[in-house]
Scaffold this active site. Sequence first.
Site, mmCIF file in Angstrom:
data_model
loop_
_atom_site.group_PDB
_atom_site.id
_atom_site.type_symbol
_atom_site.label_atom_id
_atom_site.label_comp_id
_atom_site.label_asym_id
_atom_site.label_seq_id
_atom_site.Cartn_x
_atom_site.Cartn_y
_atom_site.Cartn_z
ATOM 1 N N LYS A 229 0.819 -1.223 0.000
ATOM 2 C CA LYS A 229 0.000 0.000 0.000
ATOM 3 C C LYS A 229 0.848 1.265 0.000
ATOM 4 O O LYS A 229 2.024 1.244 0.362
ATOM 5 C CB LYS A 229 -0.964 -0.027 1.186
ATOM 6 C CG LYS A 229 -2.125 -0.978 0.903
ATOM 7 C CD LYS A 229 -3.303 -0.821 1.820
ATOM 8 C CE LYS A 229 -4.423 -1.749 1.333
ATOM 9 N NZ LYS A 229 -5.523 -1.859 2.281
ATOM 10 N N ARG A 263 -3.809 -9.910 4.710
ATOM 11 C CA ARG A 263 -4.152 -9.973 3.284
ATOM 12 C C ARG A 263 -2.933 -9.496 2.505
ATOM 13 O O ARG A 263 -2.559 -8.322 2.610
ATOM 14 C CB ARG A 263 -5.365 -9.080 3.035
ATOM 15 C CG ARG A 263 -5.864 -9.027 1.603
ATOM 16 C CD ARG A 263 -7.065 -8.083 1.521
ATOM 17 N NE ARG A 263 -7.568 -7.968 0.167
ATOM 18 C CZ ARG A 263 -7.046 -7.158 -0.753
ATOM 19 N NH1 ARG A 263 -6.008 -6.388 -0.467
ATOM 20 N NH2 ARG A 263 -7.573 -7.110 -1.966
HETATM 21 C C1 7PJ Z 1 -8.216 -4.298 1.608
HETATM 22 C C2 7PJ Z 1 -9.202 -5.130 1.139
HETATM 23 C C3 7PJ Z 1 -7.920 -4.281 3.022
HETATM 24 C C4 7PJ Z 1 -9.637 -5.946 3.255
HETATM 25 C C5 7PJ Z 1 -8.356 -3.999 -0.512
HETATM 26 C C6 7PJ Z 1 -5.404 -2.850 -2.014
HETATM 27 C C7 7PJ Z 1 -6.755 -2.243 -2.021
HETATM 28 N N1 7PJ Z 1 -9.924 -5.956 1.932
HETATM 29 N N2 7PJ Z 1 -9.293 -4.926 -0.210
HETATM 30 N N3 7PJ Z 1 -8.676 -5.127 3.780
HETATM 31 N N4 7PJ Z 1 -7.678 -3.607 0.570
HETATM 32 N N5 7PJ Z 1 -10.315 -6.747 4.088
HETATM 33 O O1 7PJ Z 1 -5.193 -4.059 -1.873
HETATM 34 O O2 7PJ Z 1 -4.450 -2.034 -2.166
HETATM 35 O O3 7PJ Z 1 -7.076 -3.547 3.537
HETATM 36 S S1 7PJ Z 1 -8.113 -3.409 -2.120
#
Ligand code: 7PJ
Length: 284
Positions: A229, A263
């Site tokens: 990120k 994640r």
């Molecule tokens: C997240 C997500 C997060 C959860 C994305 C990216 C943006 N789902 N989906 N938590 N971020 N639960 O991966 O940069 O931080 S999309």
Amino acid sequence: MERLNNPDLGLDLSSSLLQQKNPQIMGVLNVTPDSFSDGGHFNQVDKAISQAQSMIDAGASIIDVGGESTRPNAAPVSVDEELARVIPVIRGIRENANIAISVDTSKAEVMQLAVEAGANIINDVYALRQPGALEMAAELRVPVCLVHMQAKPETMQNAPCYGNVVDEVNAFFMERLKSCEKIGIAVDSIILDPGFGFGKTLQHNLSLLAHLRAFKAHGCPILVGLSRKSMLGELLDKKADGRVVGSVTAALIAVINGASIVRVHDVAQTSDAFKIYNAVQYGI
Ligand code: 7PJ
């Protein structure tokens, strides 16, 4: 509602996963057109399925399938387009592997068809605040990840503002947990995520990471997404592909501070870090 294709999976697999003491890795599988460089649709589906298998082999216990980009300024995607992207991929992963599959969506209809195709976790960055989502999650009876987000993806990074970010995120969790309880979603099937980068400055993100343990008061597992990120880019002055070590470091700090699920894009590298952590924490 019947779970058509995977009667032996669903709740059992995904809820036993929520009880693990070792940190769990959720591998990111984006099925947006910009995440694939080459040609035809079938090719893309095959590629996504084999990418999922590689992440499973590298140590992921959940595959997070997302067809709608939630990055800042991302264009919205129609229900039909999102379904066309995620359903064949979820079905394909489910045919090959006995693994937890989460669907990264905010749309009730996508939640329903994704679970019918074999997904067994809902991962919603809107925390079930879009029309029909709360009712649908209650009906589907699969674990749900509620993500905190200030404003909407189109505008969330325009001057995010909090009094105390940790307290405000916690108050949001309290309100969403109440709504879930009211509609009959069991608290032990809820995962909480402070939503790094979702309407937060670098300082907000750092405060949340430092005080992650404050969110454990609700008794739910904590999930974090820090992988590649822009907060890491700001600290390192590096583009996304140079943020692997930063991502693994951030994931490990999150686990030390109380996260149960991370994640990530870089599953193998994160898995190595967690092997060291597990050996120190729980023995070999
Ligand atoms: C997240 C997500 C997060 C959860 C994305 C990216 C943006 N789902 N989906 N938590 N971020 N639960 O991966 O940069 O931080 S999309």
